[in-house]
Design an enzyme around this catalytic site. Structure first.
Site, PDB file in Angstrom:
ATOM      1  N   LYS A  37       8.554  13.631  -9.078  1.00 23.57           N
ATOM      2  CA  LYS A  37       8.192  14.602  -9.654  1.00 23.57           C
ATOM      3  C   LYS A  37       8.835  16.097  -8.083  1.00 23.57           C
ATOM      4  CE  LYS A  37       4.912  14.287  -5.368  1.00 23.57           C
ATOM      5  NZ  LYS A  37       3.500  13.243  -5.037  1.00 23.57           N
ATOM      6  N   TYR A 259      21.680  37.705  13.348  1.00 19.31           N
ATOM      7  CA  TYR A 259      20.174  38.493  13.051  1.00 19.31           C
ATOM      8  C   TYR A 259      19.394  38.730  14.996  1.00 19.31           C
ATOM      9  CZ  TYR A 259      21.173  39.359   8.414  1.00 19.31           C
ATOM     10  OH  TYR A 259      21.446  39.153   7.121  1.00 19.31           O
TER      11      TYR A 259
HETATM   12  C1  LIG Z   1       3.145  11.756  -4.489  1.00 17.74           C
HETATM   13  C2  LIG Z   1       2.453  11.448  -5.310  1.00 17.74           C
HETATM   14  C3  LIG Z   1       2.666  10.217  -4.980  1.00 17.74           C
HETATM   15  C4  LIG Z   1       3.725   9.057  -4.569  1.00 17.74           C
HETATM   16  O1  LIG Z   1       3.969   9.268  -3.088  1.00 17.74           O
HETATM   17  P1  LIG Z   1       4.963   8.600  -1.884  1.00 17.74           P
HETATM   18  O2  LIG Z   1       4.304   9.326  -0.227  1.00 17.74           O
HETATM   19  O3  LIG Z   1       6.261   9.986  -1.886  1.00 17.74           O
HETATM   20  O4  LIG Z   1       5.022   7.143  -2.044  1.00 17.74           O
HETATM   21  C5  LIG Z   1       2.035   8.730  -5.543  1.00 17.74           C
HETATM   22  N1  LIG Z   1       0.570   9.525  -6.017  1.00 17.74           N
HETATM   23  C6  LIG Z   1       0.550  10.220  -6.415  1.00 17.74           C
HETATM   24  C7  LIG Z   1      -0.609  11.523  -7.296  1.00 17.74           C
HETATM   25  C8  LIG Z   1       1.082  11.273  -5.877  1.00 17.74           C
HETATM   26  O5  LIG Z   1       0.923  12.893  -6.112  1.00 17.74           O
END
Ligand SMILES: *Cc1c(COP(=O)(O)O)cnc(C)c1O
Length: 367
Positions: A37, A259
């Site tokens: 993702k 800034y």
């Molecule tokens: C993001 C996510 C993961 C992966 O988590 P990590 O800590 O990066 O391994 C797994 N399951 C779900 C439902 C997630 O949202």
């Protein structure tokens, strides 16, 4: 020809492969759903998924149908699961592209009953055993499954839950696990268990062997980063974030920098400007606090970080001139700045540091 700025992210695909193999070794016969993702945590979902597919990963998970469709457009063939919200009108598109979607609330049942696409829609059920984010209440699962079983063109391919504290509070994670097991037992009694059963995120993979079932769901570990706040892991970071100095000059004593003039030179200083700002993911919270590597040494960020540009103090560094390589995340010589180090300085987690790196920073892939 280069029209942007000398700033880039290097993604080392060999390290990605090694991290994947390492996870595989840890989880043995379990299937692995790699979490890609948010553009593979900023590493590039298309390229990362292609490599993992070639390495024989079972499938990948993304946040949205858009992310899933982008992968299908890139000819990714392995199973893809969306973890988040799906607009009801898009269910047919998901099915057509062979993308599994997550059912995370009871209302979704109505959508499924209304679904009349030609292709079977694959779904996975997310159960909220204690994350408090998405998921059916445990008490809703068995009834829902019974209802879904009656629907002709819906198939349940998986069932999963997500840990809130697999990185920090194992006893709570184990409570979640027990609850998940109770539901699985009930489903088993109903002679219904889907193909994929999963719970373990990266912290689960490292900390909780009993959470593997037949599938695991790691994200951050694939990228070689630690899922823990206070502990490194023996995985190699896949990403480095680099730039080149575009301007250097000697500043007299007593001059305000950037800034708000939050930094005033205390003596004659050699300063360099780098083409990296908070819009590129160099968090403004690192102003007068962060460091970068140049000539294999740490140089301090001085003054406020601006949208596109940042100043560093390179007084006492040898031969600095425009064009020198600067490492924001990664190694140079014997020094290393990790995403975790930056996260600690800015009160966040390494996940946020890598996913915040801007779209306009090109990714370069080392095969
Ligand atoms: C993001 C996510 C993961 C992966 O988590 P990590 O800590 O990066 O391994 C797994 N399951 C779900 C439902 C997630 O949202």
């Amino acid at each position: 020809m280069e029209f942007n700025r000398p700033i880039w992210v290097e993604v080392d695909l060999t390290k990605l492969r090694n991290n994947f193999k390492k996870i595989k070794k840890i989880v043995g016969n379990c299937k692995i759903i790699g979490v890609v993702k948010a553009d593979a945590y900023g590493h590039g979902a298309k390229e990362v998924t292609k490599v993992l597919e070639k390495e024989g990963i079972f499938g990948v998970a993304v946040a949205s149908l858009e992310e899933a469709l982008n992968l299908r457009e890139s000819k990714v063939k392995i199973p893809i699961l969306t973890l988040g919200y799906i607009y009801p009108k898009t269910l047919e598109i998901a099915a057509k592209n062979d993308i599994s979607v997550t059912m995370f609330d009871k209302k979704f049942l109505k959508r499924l009953k209304e679904y009349n696409g030609k292709k079977t829609l694959n779904i996975q059920i997310n159960i909220d055993t204690g994350m408090g984010r998405l998921g059916l209440f445990p008490s809703e699962v068995v009834d829902s499954v019974e209802e879904i079983k009656k629907l002709k063109n819906i198939r349940i391919t998986g069932i999963y839950t997500h840990f809130a504290t697999a990185d920090s509070d194992l006893s709570y994670a184990k409570e979640q696990l027990n609850l998940f097991r109770t539901i699985l037992d009930l489903l088993k009694k109903e002679k219904f268990l889907p193909d994929s059963i999963h719970a373990a995120n990266s912290a689960g993979v490292l900390n909780l062997k009993e959470s593997y079932f037949n599938t695991v769901r790691p994200g951050i570990l694939l990228y070689g980063l630690s899922p823990f706040n206070d502990k490194e892991v023996e995985f190699e970071p896949v990403m480095s974030f680099k730039a080149r100095t575009i301007f250097t000059r000697t500043m007299p004593e007593g001059k305000g920098i950037s800034y708000g003039k939050t930094f005033i030179t205390k003596k004659e200083s050699l300063l360099a400007t780098i083409p990296v700002g908070y819009a590129d993911g160099l968090l403004r919270g690192l102003s007068n606090k962060g460091e970068v590597l140049i000539k294999g040494k740490r140089a301090k960020i001085i003054g406020n970080i601006t949208m596109d540009l940042t100043m560093i103090d390179v007084t006492n560094f040898p031969y600095i001139h425009p064009g020198n390589e600067v490492v924001i995340i990664g190694k140079q010589g014997n020094e290393e700045i990790t995403a975790s180090e930056i996260a600690k300085k800015t009160g966040t987690i390494n996940y946020e540091i890598v996913t915040r790196i801007g779209k306009r920073v090109k990714r370069i892939y080392k095969t």
